[in-house]
Motif scaffolding. Sequence first.
Motif, short mmCIF file in Angstrom:
data_model
loop_
_atom_site.label_atom_id
_atom_site.label_comp_id
_atom_site.label_asym_id
_atom_site.label_seq_id
_atom_site.Cartn_x
_atom_site.Cartn_y
_atom_site.Cartn_z
N PHE A 107 -8.11 -14.33 -19.43
CA PHE A 107 -7.27 -14.05 -18.17
C PHE A 107 -8.09 -14.67 -17.00
O PHE A 107 -9.28 -14.53 -16.90
CB PHE A 107 -6.87 -12.72 -17.89
N ASP A 108 -7.35 -15.51 -15.95
CA ASP A 108 -7.80 -15.85 -14.83
C ASP A 108 -7.96 -14.75 -13.63
O ASP A 108 -8.94 -14.79 -12.85
CB ASP A 108 -7.12 -16.85 -14.04
N VAL A 109 -7.06 -13.74 -14.00
CA VAL A 109 -7.16 -12.66 -13.06
C VAL A 109 -7.02 -11.24 -13.79
O VAL A 109 -6.06 -11.29 -14.62
CB VAL A 109 -6.27 -12.57 -12.07
N VAL A 110 -7.88 -10.21 -13.58
CA VAL A 110 -7.66 -8.96 -13.95
C VAL A 110 -7.49 -7.75 -12.93
O VAL A 110 -8.53 -7.89 -12.09
CB VAL A 110 -8.68 -8.54 -15.00
N GLN A 111 -6.49 -7.25 -12.81
CA GLN A 111 -6.32 -6.20 -11.75
C GLN A 111 -6.02 -5.01 -12.20
O GLN A 111 -5.51 -4.58 -13.15
CB GLN A 111 -5.19 -6.64 -10.76
N LEU A 112 -6.84 -4.03 -11.48
CA LEU A 112 -6.62 -2.66 -12.01
C LEU A 112 -6.22 -1.84 -10.48
O LEU A 112 -6.96 -1.49 -9.61
CB LEU A 112 -8.15 -2.06 -12.22
N LEU A 113 -4.88 -1.83 -10.32
CA LEU A 113 -4.53 -0.99 -9.00
C LEU A 113 -4.14 0.31 -9.14
O LEU A 113 -3.11 0.62 -8.87
CB LEU A 113 -3.27 -1.94 -8.66
N GLY A 114 -4.84 0.96 -9.92
CA GLY A 114 -4.74 2.40 -10.38
C GLY A 114 -5.49 3.17 -11.19
O GLY A 114 -5.67 4.34 -11.14
N ALA A 145 -8.24 -1.42 -7.08
CA ALA A 145 -7.76 -0.25 -6.03
C ALA A 145 -8.52 1.17 -6.47
O ALA A 145 -8.93 1.25 -7.38
CB ALA A 145 -6.46 -0.51 -5.73
N ALA A 146 -8.64 1.64 -5.13
CA ALA A 146 -9.22 3.20 -5.29
C ALA A 146 -8.65 3.88 -4.25
O ALA A 146 -8.18 3.36 -3.01
CB ALA A 146 -10.69 3.20 -4.99
N ILE A 147 -8.69 5.17 -4.34
CA ILE A 147 -8.01 6.15 -3.21
C ILE A 147 -9.27 6.39 -2.34
O ILE A 147 -10.16 6.71 -2.83
CB ILE A 147 -7.61 7.38 -3.76
N ASN A 148 -9.20 6.24 -1.12
CA ASN A 148 -10.19 6.39 -0.13
C ASN A 148 -10.63 7.86 -0.16
O ASN A 148 -9.81 8.78 -0.20
CB ASN A 148 -9.67 6.15 1.32
N ARG A 149 -11.73 8.13 -0.13
CA ARG A 149 -12.47 9.65 -0.03
C ARG A 149 -11.69 10.41 1.01
O ARG A 149 -11.39 11.72 0.66
CB ARG A 149 -14.07 9.61 0.30
N TYR A 150 -11.44 9.93 1.99
CA TYR A 150 -10.87 10.86 3.18
C TYR A 150 -9.36 10.79 3.20
O TYR A 150 -8.89 11.31 4.48
CB TYR A 150 -11.47 10.32 4.46
N ALA A 151 -8.73 10.12 2.31
CA ALA A 151 -7.10 9.92 2.19
C ALA A 151 -6.52 11.40 2.61
O ALA A 151 -5.51 11.47 3.40
CB ALA A 151 -6.61 9.16 1.33
N SER A 152 -7.03 12.29 1.76
CA SER A 152 -6.20 13.62 1.79
C SER A 152 -6.43 14.45 3.43
O SER A 152 -5.48 14.98 3.50
CB SER A 152 -6.80 14.43 0.74
N TYR A 190 -10.03 10.61 -8.55
CA TYR A 190 -11.09 10.46 -7.90
C TYR A 190 -10.98 9.73 -6.61
O TYR A 190 -10.34 8.82 -6.54
CB TYR A 190 -11.91 9.78 -8.86
N PHE A 191 -11.80 10.09 -5.64
CA PHE A 191 -11.62 9.49 -4.24
C PHE A 191 -12.90 8.86 -3.75
O PHE A 191 -14.14 9.32 -3.95
CB PHE A 191 -11.44 10.72 -3.46
N HIS A 192 -12.97 7.61 -3.62
CA HIS A 192 -13.84 6.61 -3.54
C HIS A 192 -14.23 6.50 -1.91
O HIS A 192 -13.53 6.46 -1.28
CB HIS A 192 -13.68 5.14 -4.07
N ARG A 193 -15.62 6.42 -1.75
CA ARG A 193 -16.23 5.94 -0.59
C ARG A 193 -16.24 4.39 -0.71
O ARG A 193 -16.34 3.68 -1.85
CB ARG A 193 -17.52 6.12 -0.26
N ALA A 194 -16.08 3.40 0.29
CA ALA A 194 -15.79 1.91 0.32
C ALA A 194 -17.18 1.50 -0.55
O ALA A 194 -17.22 0.68 -1.36
CB ALA A 194 -15.61 1.37 1.57
N GLU A 195 -18.21 1.96 0.30
CA GLU A 195 -19.74 1.40 -0.35
C GLU A 195 -19.93 1.59 -1.95
O GLU A 195 -20.35 1.10 -2.53
CB GLU A 195 -20.73 1.92 0.34
N LEU A 262 -9.21 -1.71 -1.66
CA LEU A 262 -9.01 -2.81 -2.41
C LEU A 262 -10.31 -3.62 -2.41
O LEU A 262 -10.76 -4.18 -1.44
CB LEU A 262 -8.03 -3.76 -2.42
N ALA A 263 -11.08 -3.82 -3.69
CA ALA A 263 -12.33 -4.55 -3.80
C ALA A 263 -11.87 -5.73 -4.58
O ALA A 263 -11.13 -5.45 -5.81
CB ALA A 263 -13.26 -3.55 -4.51
#
Length: 273
Positions: A107-114, A145-152, A190-195, A262-263
Motif C-alpha cells: 500500500f502507498d498509504v496505511v492509516q490507523l485512525l482509531g 491518530a491518538a486521543i490526547n492525554r488531556y482530552a477528558s 489509551y490517552f497519548h501525549r504528543a511527544e 494525528l501523526a
Amino acid sequence: MSNLELAPSVMRFYGETVNEDSRLRSSADGRMELVRTQELLRRFLPPAPARVLDVGGGTGIHAEWLVKDGYDVALVDPVPRHVEAASAVCPAVVGDARDLPEPDGSFDVVQLLGPLYHLPDPADRQRALAEASRVAKPGGLVAAAAINRYASLFEHVTYAHLHTDRIHNSVSRILETAVYDGERGFTLSYFHRAEELVTELVASGLENVQVFGIEGPAWSLVKAAEQQPGGGPTDELIASAMDAARMAEPYPELLAASSHLLAVGTVPVGSVD
C-alpha cells in the motif's frame, strides 16, 4: 489482549452502543474532527489513485471521502458491524491492526485512525505500528491518530460535571495513568501525549514524523456551546475554532489542548522489514 482478541468493552461499545459514523457527522466537535483529519491527510497523501489501507476504519467514513477523491481503498476493522457497513464503500474485511492480512509493501498509504485509542499495552501499539510500516511501500505514508492525554479534562468541563466526585476521580486517574478502564460510558482507552506518539512512530522505523492537533485548542468551546440550551454553536464559532486549529500548528505547546492528535511519517526508502 496478547491473544489479539478485542477487549470486551471495545466490542460492546462499537458493536452495540455507539454509532461512530453518526458521531463524526452530527456532533459539532465530531464534524471538526472529520474535516480537519481530511485537511491534514490531504497535505501528505500521494496523488490518486494510490492504494490506501484504512486500518480500524469503522463504517468507512474516511474511506468514503478517499474513494471520492479517487483513491483505491481497502478497509480492515475488528467489529463485524463496521465491516458490513464499510463494504458498501470499499472492500472491507474483519481483522486486527496488530496482524494485518496484507502482504509486505502493498500500500502507498496505511492509516490507523482509531486502533491506537484502544491498545493500552505499549507492546500492542508498537505491533500495530510495525504492521502498518510493514504493509506500506518504501517511501509510503503511515498516519496514526491518538486521543490526547488531556482530552477528558476539557471534555468533562463541557458537560459541566467535572467537579462531581465520580467524574473528578475518573479523569484524575486518566491523567495519572493515561488509561481509562472502560467500566462505564466510554470503552477501554489509551490517552497519548504528543511527544509519546512521535516516539512510538519513530520506534516503528518511520522517518520524517510530524504530529498535529486535529481539532486545535478551541474545540471544547464548540462542544460546550452544543451542550447548552438553544441553537448550539454558531457557524461563526465553529469557523473560528477551525481557524484556531490551523493557527496553532506551529506551536507545539498547544498540542495538549486538542482532543485528538494525528501523526504522520514515511517508511524509509530501501528499508527491509
